[in-house]
Design a protein around this motif. Structure first.
Motif, short mmCIF file in Angstrom:
data_model
loop_
_atom_site.label_atom_id
_atom_site.label_comp_id
_atom_site.label_asym_id
_atom_site.label_seq_id
_atom_site.Cartn_x
_atom_site.Cartn_y
_atom_site.Cartn_z
N GLN A 64 -3.33 26.25 -16.79
CA GLN A 64 -4.66 25.98 -17.33
C GLN A 64 -5.52 25.17 -16.37
N GLY A 65 -4.94 24.83 -15.21
CA GLY A 65 -5.69 24.03 -14.24
C GLY A 65 -5.80 22.57 -14.63
N ARG A 66 -4.81 22.05 -15.35
CA ARG A 66 -4.85 20.66 -15.81
C ARG A 66 -3.61 19.92 -15.33
N GLN A 67 -3.75 18.61 -15.17
CA GLN A 67 -2.66 17.77 -14.70
C GLN A 67 -2.28 16.80 -15.81
N PRO A 68 -1.08 16.95 -16.42
CA PRO A 68 -0.69 16.02 -17.49
C PRO A 68 -0.16 14.70 -16.91
N PHE A 69 -0.22 13.66 -17.75
CA PHE A 69 0.30 12.35 -17.38
C PHE A 69 1.40 11.98 -18.38
N VAL A 70 2.52 11.51 -17.87
CA VAL A 70 3.60 11.02 -18.73
C VAL A 70 3.34 9.55 -19.00
N ILE A 71 3.26 9.17 -20.28
CA ILE A 71 2.93 7.80 -20.67
C ILE A 71 4.20 7.12 -21.21
N VAL A 72 4.52 5.95 -20.65
CA VAL A 72 5.70 5.19 -21.08
C VAL A 72 5.33 3.72 -21.18
N SER A 73 6.27 2.94 -21.60
CA SER A 73 6.08 1.49 -21.68
C SER A 73 5.96 0.90 -20.28
N PRO A 74 5.17 -0.19 -20.11
CA PRO A 74 5.07 -0.83 -18.78
C PRO A 74 6.41 -1.26 -18.22
N ALA A 76 10.89 2.60 -13.26
CA ALA A 76 12.21 3.22 -13.25
C ALA A 76 12.12 4.69 -13.66
N PHE A 77 11.30 4.99 -14.68
CA PHE A 77 11.19 6.37 -15.13
C PHE A 77 10.52 7.24 -14.06
N SER A 78 9.54 6.68 -13.35
CA SER A 78 8.88 7.43 -12.28
C SER A 78 9.87 7.77 -11.17
N ALA A 92 5.65 15.03 -11.66
CA ALA A 92 4.92 14.45 -12.78
C ALA A 92 4.41 13.06 -12.43
N ILE A 93 3.21 12.75 -12.90
CA ILE A 93 2.60 11.43 -12.69
C ILE A 93 2.91 10.58 -13.91
N VAL A 94 3.57 9.46 -13.68
CA VAL A 94 4.00 8.58 -14.77
C VAL A 94 3.08 7.35 -14.79
N LEU A 95 2.45 7.12 -15.94
CA LEU A 95 1.57 5.97 -16.12
C LEU A 95 2.12 5.07 -17.23
N ALA A 96 1.82 3.80 -17.10
CA ALA A 96 2.12 2.87 -18.19
C ALA A 96 0.98 2.90 -19.19
N VAL A 97 1.30 2.51 -20.43
CA VAL A 97 0.28 2.53 -21.49
C VAL A 97 -0.90 1.64 -21.13
N ASN A 98 -0.63 0.50 -20.50
CA ASN A 98 -1.72 -0.43 -20.16
C ASN A 98 -2.54 0.03 -18.96
N GLU A 99 -2.22 1.17 -18.38
CA GLU A 99 -2.98 1.69 -17.24
C GLU A 99 -4.03 2.71 -17.66
N LEU A 117 0.83 -1.21 0.00
CA LEU A 117 0.00 0.00 0.00
C LEU A 117 0.86 1.26 0.00
N ARG A 118 2.00 1.21 0.67
CA ARG A 118 2.90 2.37 0.66
C ARG A 118 3.46 2.62 -0.73
N HIS A 119 3.79 1.57 -1.45
CA HIS A 119 4.28 1.74 -2.82
C HIS A 119 3.19 2.35 -3.71
N LEU A 120 1.95 1.94 -3.52
CA LEU A 120 0.86 2.52 -4.29
C LEU A 120 0.68 4.00 -3.96
N LEU A 121 0.70 4.33 -2.68
CA LEU A 121 0.54 5.72 -2.27
C LEU A 121 1.69 6.59 -2.76
N ALA A 122 2.90 6.01 -2.84
CA ALA A 122 4.03 6.79 -3.33
C ALA A 122 3.81 7.28 -4.75
N ASP A 123 3.00 6.54 -5.52
CA ASP A 123 2.66 6.95 -6.88
C ASP A 123 1.28 7.58 -6.94
#
Length: 709
Positions: free
Chosen positions: A644-654, A659-661, A671-678, A538-544
């Motif tokens: 603009q009041g918006r939050q972008p997401f950085v999309i990378v390979s799973p 590592a990129f996050s 920055a919030i880093v998401l995988a493509v499959n998310e 749960l701590r790892h999830l909260l860290a992201d």
């Protein structure tokens, strides 16, 4: 232990005696009593009244004697029962002589009447008037007003307790005790409002009983026992007045005790000490002595008595002056010896300075103290309470209370946010100004203190309140100073949420889930996943910033991963595709496309090859120039989107996401880093920039979600 062993038998004995005592009081109203028992009960009644009065005088605050309303009821019923029993004996045996109703009634009657019936009746009437009109009526009015104001003040007191709890001034146990005190205080004054009516009714009943005894006794003595009218009057008036006095004296004592309780102000001293401290003023006794001396010198006055009183007042003034001097010397000595709060005493170290266990705390300079002192805790406290509730709902667990402390070593307008003992943020705030954030159409340069907004890092200006209209007309967003600190705190809570979650918090979440899914909780924790491993996941999830409110889905996912011998970080990464939608829906409404920042294909392939060479758990290593270019471009995109009041997401390979996050967060980026499959299947996307070796690419149109092969 010895004290408890002594008290428990006493409590059990009292618990057995009280019910039998109440039954005995009721029986006294019906069954005839022997004369010697009547004397014993009259003496016990006086003893009980004196005891209640002494306890009332020695309490520090009204709630220290919270059983007083019940005791008052019991004592009143006892006295009325004795009146009924004595009336029966007076009317049936009064013709036999003055000792017919016992020695106590006879003694009181002969002592007060002293051979004159009229004197006895008038003395009794005066006592009743003092009790009924003066003491009882005043105490009843005070009880009524106290009950009303206490009930009206309850919501404010509860809000003050909640504010102190949220500010970290009180612990959970202390807040619970304070709330119990508030509820008990309301119950006490409500009970006292009703109990004061007992005393008033008792005084009225005493008058009626006296009249019944005298009139009925004379009629019975003259008609049934053949007594002369004078003899009957002498016998029955003596017995009736004696009976009335035996009842009225305890009633008067209880009325005084009632008045003392309801007029008592909470203090750290008993009544005598409290009054003594406040009247022991030399500047009050000196004029009193002077006036008494002047009256003693006036011809025709009892000069000697006034002169003696003046000398006594002068002696009291002298003693009070010496006491004032001693207190001043003691205060000076205290300051010289360094017995002052630890913050002002050089060389003195207290445990509070090195063992602050507050999970979240805000230290403020003296210039910001006004933000936490106005009203019920101040505007900052109420904003922090709202932030805690908002973050708790977003992240899925209860965020601990925030402790606010002033620190004289800091700058006047400086504040500092700490998570545990670690300082995670600090900045400057101006309580007498407002922060103006420029919008996309802003053209004017406002006068004020130029700063970077602590939450979003964009240029801002602290302006005077009268400039607000001007700033808003130029497309500036104007923010209150308490909102600046609260928003900054909000960001730190989201960023460091993983440090705020412990095994106890996880157990609370499991306990709540167990009420609706007991089989799931029992099957997974601790059989498949120990509590400490679940906490780490749960701590790892909260860290992201992934919320953990959907514990059912998390446990179901962990039950499928339990047999694969995975580390907590790997388990959290495997759970992300099921949970990332919870984060996305908090940041971007459903009817808006997701703003995505992608990597140039060449850059992503380079990073993937680097991961394969270095290993899956090694940190991402990039050439300094490339890393600087990419992070600068990402910061520029984030700043533009924040405006603009918006939050972008950085999309990378799973394969690259984790590592990129860690790479971007380790260099200060939020920055919030998401995988493509998310990415959710039901959401539109908008690629707002592409990171590579140059500047961010121009915005692109909307398209369907991108999926990995």
């Amino acid at each position: 232990m010895a004290d408890l062993s002594i008290m428990r038998p006493v409590e059990r004995l009292g618990g057995m005696f009280l019910p039998f005592g109440i039954l005995a009081v009721v029986a006294m109203m019906v069954l005839p009593l022997p004369v010697f028992l009547l004397d014993m009960f009259f003496v016990f009644n006086i003893l009980l009244s004196l005891l209640i009065l002494m306890v009332a005088m020695h309490t520090y605050r009204p709630l220290d004697f919270s059983s007083f309303p019940s005791l008052l009821l019991i004592a009143t019923v006892l006295r009325l029962a004795l009146n009924v029993a004595s009336t029966r004996i007076v009317l049936s045996e009064g013709h036999t002589g003055s000792g017919a109703a016992g020695r106590v009634i006879e003694a009181f009657g002969e002592f007060v009447i002293a051979g004159n019936f009229a004197v006895g009746i008038f003395v009794f009437a005066i006592l009743v008037i003092i009790n009924l009109v003066v003491i009882t009526k005043g105490a009843g009015r005070v009880s009524e007003v106290s009950a009303r104001f206490t009930l009206d003040a309850m919501p404010g007191k509860q809000m003050a307790i909640d504010a102190d709890l949220n500010a970290g001034i009180l612990s959970q146990d202390e807040a619970k005790a304070r709330r119990a005190d508030v509820a008990e205080e309301a119950d006490f004054y409500g009970a006292m409002d009703g109990a004061s009516k007992f005393v008033k009714g008792d005084a009225v009943a005493g008058i009626l009983i006296l009249v019944i005894n005298i009139v009925g006794g004379i009629i019975i003595g003259a008609s049934q026992h053949g007594m002369a009218l004078i003899d009957a009057s002498q016998a029955y008036v003596l017995l009736s007045v004696g009976d009335g006095l035996v009842a009225q004296i305890p009633s008067l004592l209880l009325s005084i005790a009632t008045a003392i309780i309801v007029t008592r102000v909470s203090s750290t001293n008993d009544m005598a000490t409290h009054i003594g401290k406040q009247v022991n003023l030399s500047r009050a006794w000196v004029p009193v002595a002077a006036v008494m001396m002047i009256l003693g010198l006036v011809p025709g006055m009892p000069n000697m008595l006034f002169i003696v009183a003046a000398l006594a007042a002068g002696g009291a003034a002298f003693l009070a002056h010496r006491a004032d001097g001693a207190n001043a010397e003691e205060d000076d000595a205290t300051v010289e010896m360094g017995e002052v709060p630890a913050t002002n005493a050089p060389g003195t170290i207290t445990a509070d300075e090195v063992t602050d266990y507050s999970p979240i705390s805000i230290q403020i300079g003296y210039g910001l103290i006004s933000m936490i002192e106005d009203g019920n805790g101040g505007p900052l406290v109420s904003r922090i309470t709202s932030i805690r509730r908002e973050v708790s709902q977003a992240m899925g667990f209860v965020v601990p209370g925030v402790r606010i402390r002033d620190d004289l070593t800091m700058g006047s307008n400086q504040y500092r946010i700490r998570i545990g003992q670690t300082i995670v943020a600090e900045d400057t705030c101006y309580p007498d100004r407002k922060l103006a954030l420029p919008g996309g159409l802003s053209k004017m340069k406002l006068k004020g203190v130029d700063v970077k907004d602590p939450s979003f890092g964009i240029d801002a200006v602290w302006i005077q309140p009268h400039q607000q209209s001007e700033a808003e007309a130029d497309d500036h967003v104007v923010v209150e100073p308490e909102s600046v600190i609260a928003t900054h705190l909000s960001q730190m809570l989201y960023k460091h949420a993983s440090q705020l979650l412990g095994p106890d918090d996880v157990q609370v979440l499991l306990s709540r889930l167990e009420k609706v899914s007991p089989t799931l909780v029992d099957a997974v924790v601790p059989k498949l996943v120990p509590l400490h491993s679940l906490t780490a996941v749960l701590r790892h999830l909260l860290a992201d910033r992934i919320p953990i409110g959907d514990m059912r889905r998390i446990l179901e996912g962990l039950s499928e991963l339990a047999g694969r011998n995975m580390a907590p970080a790997e388990m959290a990464e495997s759970l992300r595709p099921q949970l990332a939608a919870l984060l996305i829906q908090q940041l971007v409404p459903l009817n808006q496309p997701l703003p995505l920042v992608t990597l140039e294909p060449e850059l992503e392939q380079l990073l993937l090859r680097s991961r394969q060479q270095q290993g899956p758990d090694a940190p991402l290593m990039l050439e300094n120039g490339l890393a600087e270019t990419m992070l600068t471009a990402l910061a520029r995109v984030s700043e533009d989107m924040a405006a603009q009041g918006r939050q972008p997401f950085v999309i990378v390979s799973p394969l690259l996401r984790r590592a990129f996050s860690r790479f971007v967060s380790g260099r200060g980026s939020d920055a919030i880093v998401l995988a493509v499959n998310e990415l959710p299947d039901n959401r539109r996307i908008e690629v707002v920039a592409t990171l590579g070796g140059g500047q961010p690419a121009a915005p692109m149109g909307s398209s369907e979600p991108v999926r990995s092969e």
